[in-house]
Design a protein around this motif. Structure first.
Motif, short mmCIF file in Angstrom:
data_model
loop_
_atom_site.label_atom_id
_atom_site.label_comp_id
_atom_site.label_asym_id
_atom_site.label_seq_id
_atom_site.Cartn_x
_atom_site.Cartn_y
_atom_site.Cartn_z
N ALA A 1 1.38 -1.43 -0.40
CA ALA A 1 0.50 0.16 -0.16
C ALA A 1 0.78 1.20 0.09
CB ALA A 1 -0.94 -0.29 1.50
N TYR A 2 2.47 1.16 0.81
CA TYR A 2 2.75 2.18 1.23
C TYR A 2 3.63 2.61 0.16
CZ TYR A 2 6.82 -0.63 0.07
OH TYR A 2 8.10 -1.88 -0.03
N LYS A 3 3.82 1.81 -1.49
CA LYS A 3 4.34 2.17 -2.61
C LYS A 3 2.87 2.48 -4.14
CE LYS A 3 7.14 -0.95 -4.66
NZ LYS A 3 8.53 0.35 -4.50
N LEU A 4 2.09 2.06 -3.78
CA LEU A 4 0.71 2.39 -4.28
C LEU A 4 -0.03 3.86 -4.10
CD1 LEU A 4 -1.43 -0.07 -4.41
CD2 LEU A 4 -0.55 0.14 -6.58
N ARG A 5 0.47 4.13 -2.40
CA ARG A 5 -0.05 5.50 -2.41
C ARG A 5 0.91 6.56 -2.36
NH1 ARG A 5 -1.19 3.53 2.84
NH2 ARG A 5 0.79 3.96 3.65
N ARG B 1 -4.10 4.64 -8.93
CA ARG B 1 -5.57 3.56 -8.60
C ARG B 1 -5.32 2.47 -8.34
NH1 ARG B 1 -7.13 6.03 -12.82
NH2 ARG B 1 -7.97 4.01 -14.13
N VAL B 2 -6.06 1.30 -7.28
CA VAL B 2 -6.21 0.30 -7.83
C VAL B 2 -7.18 -0.27 -8.12
CG1 VAL B 2 -5.97 -2.12 -6.87
CG2 VAL B 2 -4.05 -0.83 -6.41
N GLU B 3 -8.09 -1.17 -9.96
CA GLU B 3 -8.93 -1.47 -9.96
C GLU B 3 -9.45 -3.17 -9.79
OE1 GLU B 3 -11.87 -1.84 -14.17
OE2 GLU B 3 -10.29 -0.33 -13.75
N ARG B 4 -9.87 -3.45 -9.83
CA ARG B 4 -10.51 -4.78 -8.64
C ARG B 4 -11.39 -5.64 -10.20
NH1 ARG B 4 -8.49 -2.62 -3.91
NH2 ARG B 4 -7.36 -3.57 -2.85
N ASN B 5 -11.03 -7.06 -11.12
CA ASN B 5 -11.78 -7.18 -11.09
C ASN B 5 -11.96 -8.67 -11.45
OD1 ASN B 5 -14.23 -7.93 -13.34
ND2 ASN B 5 -12.80 -7.81 -15.03
N PHE B 6 -12.50 -8.66 -9.97
CA PHE B 6 -12.90 -9.74 -9.76
C PHE B 6 -13.70 -10.90 -9.42
CE2 PHE B 6 -9.38 -8.47 -5.97
CZ PHE B 6 -8.79 -8.82 -6.26
N ASP B 7 -13.48 -12.37 -10.24
CA ASP B 7 -14.71 -13.51 -10.33
C ASP B 7 -14.66 -14.63 -8.88
OD1 ASP B 7 -16.59 -15.55 -10.59
OD2 ASP B 7 -14.94 -16.45 -12.43
N ARG B 8 -14.66 -14.12 -8.07
CA ARG B 8 -15.32 -14.25 -6.98
C ARG B 8 -15.78 -15.69 -6.08
NH1 ARG B 8 -12.66 -11.45 -3.26
NH2 ARG B 8 -12.83 -8.93 -3.62
N SER B 9 -16.71 -16.71 -8.04
CA SER B 9 -16.53 -17.96 -8.20
C SER B 9 -15.56 -19.14 -8.72
CB SER B 9 -17.44 -18.31 -9.14
OG SER B 9 -17.14 -17.77 -9.74
N ALA C 1 -2.99 3.74 -13.19
CA ALA C 1 -3.71 3.00 -13.15
C ALA C 1 -3.44 1.10 -12.58
CB ALA C 1 -5.52 3.19 -13.84
N LEU C 2 -3.48 0.05 -11.44
CA LEU C 2 -2.86 -0.68 -11.76
C LEU C 2 -4.62 -1.28 -11.49
CD1 LEU C 2 -1.51 -3.41 -11.38
CD2 LEU C 2 -1.58 -2.49 -8.38
N LYS C 3 -4.90 -2.28 -12.89
CA LYS C 3 -5.70 -2.42 -12.95
C LYS C 3 -5.83 -4.69 -12.29
CE LYS C 3 -9.67 -3.98 -15.93
NZ LYS C 3 -10.80 -3.92 -17.57
N LEU C 4 -6.52 -5.24 -11.87
CA LEU C 4 -6.00 -6.86 -10.77
C LEU C 4 -7.75 -7.52 -11.51
CD1 LEU C 4 -4.70 -6.83 -7.42
CD2 LEU C 4 -3.51 -7.08 -9.27
N THR C 5 -7.26 -8.52 -11.88
CA THR C 5 -8.08 -9.77 -12.87
C THR C 5 -8.35 -10.67 -12.75
OG1 THR C 5 -8.35 -7.43 -15.32
CG2 THR C 5 -10.02 -9.56 -14.94
N THR C 6 -9.19 -11.62 -12.52
CA THR C 6 -9.37 -13.01 -12.12
C THR C 6 -10.25 -13.62 -12.95
OG1 THR C 6 -10.80 -12.94 -10.20
CG2 THR C 6 -7.73 -12.10 -9.47
N SER C 7 -10.27 -14.80 -13.52
CA SER C 7 -11.17 -15.68 -14.35
C SER C 7 -10.86 -17.10 -14.48
CB SER C 7 -10.99 -14.31 -15.69
OG SER C 7 -10.19 -15.12 -16.25
#
Length: 469
Positions: A333-337, A342-350, A381-387
């Motif tokens: 978090a310290y490096k991001l701040r 900006r962190v965008e989460r696009n997670f498939d929680r299933s 912008a950092l985007k994390l996506t799971t699928s």
């Protein structure tokens, strides 16, 4: 001159026939160097195999701010390029540590050597495999130590802020408690009615409730200053002692001048001690809340470290990919701040849990996210996506940086290769990430263009175990 005795002093050559050794001597070249002399430099073509007879040579990465020893070779050792090796360039500089004497043979001779000396070839292949395993362990250890150092520095910074706030606030409570007690005693000496005392308590309760709804961004600094000034002017005109001390807190407690007029109308001459009591009651409540927030933040960081390291848990187990990503984001978090990313989460929680080494996968997420942060300017912008697909769980780490040049994309997973500036990177992060994902029978690839770089990690869902190393 290289002699048969020189070669027979090397274990790999000691029992080979004289005619094979004679041919090898004919094709080899003797090299000697004095202390400090360079035998090969980082980036030079790796065209020779070296057989050491005397002295010691150190292979080092010699860059400003990043001086790192890679290997040491001495009498009896064989190094450099070996048959079937994919080594094309030296990853470090080889420098003599004292006087050295060695033989070298060009890789162009290898095809004939394979025909003439099959037993030697077999031993060199075994040697190459041993060297790969040893280098893998060494680079992995160096990368872990480098990552640990960075994470420790970041955690120290993250923990310092809430810990300092808790310490600072706790040390001030005693003084505020003394002021609050004095305000209570002042009110107790006054001949107030039961209704007046109930009203004062109600005002205090309303002010304390405001602690839970404090939003520093709700109003502008100019509007806040205007409110404080209005309160200060009113209190000064009504004989309140040191109104400049009370105005900021009363404004924060959502008390305005009409409320002050109401308080004066009901409590009369007790106005000053009543306002002091409300002020310090609010300050104490705010301090308690600050301590709670600081302690909660420390707990969250400790919990994130436990989740990140899978402390007290089996190394290989069923893990939640999202928990690992979240704990990694907390750690970083310290490096991001610092760069306002900006962190965008696009997670498939299933996505189902997978059987994996959680600590090692978290190291992969750390390396990919740190590289993404370093690739971006402030405000990126950092985007994390799971699928998932029928066979794999997929994690994508995308950044908005300048991209990776096409001519180096094929090399970014090579050990010690880095696109960062001198002294800024070891070139070990992506190599480690690749080895960890391969260990989990997965794949990692990259696609990049200016403004969008995506690292895609695929890990099988099947619980068929993980490759051992």
């Amino acid at each position: 001159m290289i002699t048969l005795q020189d070669l027979r002093g090397i274990k790999t050559f000691e029992d080979l026939p004289d005619d094979q050794l004679a041919w090898f001597i004919q094709e080899a070249e003797e090299v000697s160097a004095e202390s400090g002399e360079v035998v090969f430099r980082e980036g030079d073509p790796a065209d020779h195999m070296f057989i050491f007879f005397e002295g010691e040579l150190q292979g080092r990465i010699e860059r400003p701010g990043n001086d790192l020893r890679i290997f040491i070779a001495g009498p009896g050792d064989i190094t450099g390029v070996l048959p079937f090796s994919r080594l094309r360039q030296f990853s470090g500089t080889g420098r003599a540590m004292g006087r050295i004497r060695l033989a070298r043979i060009h890789r162009s001779v290898f095809p004939e050597m394979l025909q003439r000396m099959p037993k030697l070839t077999e031993r060199l292949v075994t040697l190459m495999l041993d060297r790969v395993r040893e280098m893998t362990r060494a680079t992995e250890q160096r990368d872990k130590l480098a990552a640990l150092g960075k994470l420790a520095a970041g955690l120290a910074h993250e923990l310092n802020n809430p810990a300092a706030a808790v310490k600072r606030t706790a040390s001030s409570i005693s003084d505020v408690r003394h002021e609050l007690r004095a305000a209570f005693l002042s009110i107790d000496r006054l001949n107030l009615t039961r209704e007046q005392r109930i009203y004062i308590a109600e005002c205090e309760v309303v002010a304390l409730k405001a602690v839970d709804s404090i939003d520093s961004t709700a109003i502008s600094s100019i509007e806040r200053a205007d409110r404080e000034q209005a309160l200060e002017d009113w209190m000064e005109s009504h004989g309140v002692i040191e109104p400049w001390k009370l105005a900021p807190t009363l404004a924060e407690a959502q008390i305005d001048t009409p409320k002050l007029e109401e308080i004066e109308r009901i409590v009369g001459d007790a106005l000053n001690p009543v306002l002091v009591r409300i002020n310090y009651s609010f300050v104490v409540a705010r301090m308690i809340r600050e301590i709670e927030h600081g302690a909660s933040r420390i707990f969250e960081l400790v919990q994130a470290v436990k989740e990140y390291t899978y402390m007290d848990q089996a190394p290989e187990q069923e893990i939640d990919i999202h928990a690992g990503l979240e704990s990694t984001l907390t750690i970083l978090a310290y490096k991001l701040r610092k760069k306002s990313i900006r962190v965008e989460r696009n997670f498939d929680r299933s996505i189902p849990k997978i059987c994996a080494f959680g600590v090692e996968l978290n190291q992969v997420w750390t390396n990919l996210i740190v590289n993404a942060i370093d690739a971006m300017q402030d405000g990126g912008a950092l985007k994390l996506t799971t699928s998932q697909d029928p066979f794999d769980v997929v994690v994508e780490v995308q950044d908005s940086g300048a991209g990776i040049a096409p001519d180096v994309q094929s090399r970014i997973f090579d050990p010690f290769f880095t696109t960062k500036g001198v002294g800024e990177g070891t070139g070990l992060g992506l190599d480690t990430a690749m080895r960890v994902i391969k260990k989990h029978r997965g794949e990692i690839d990259v696609r990049s263009q200016p403004g969008e770089t995506v690292f895609r990690v695929s890990i099988p869902k099947a619980k068929n175990g993980v490759h051992s190393q």
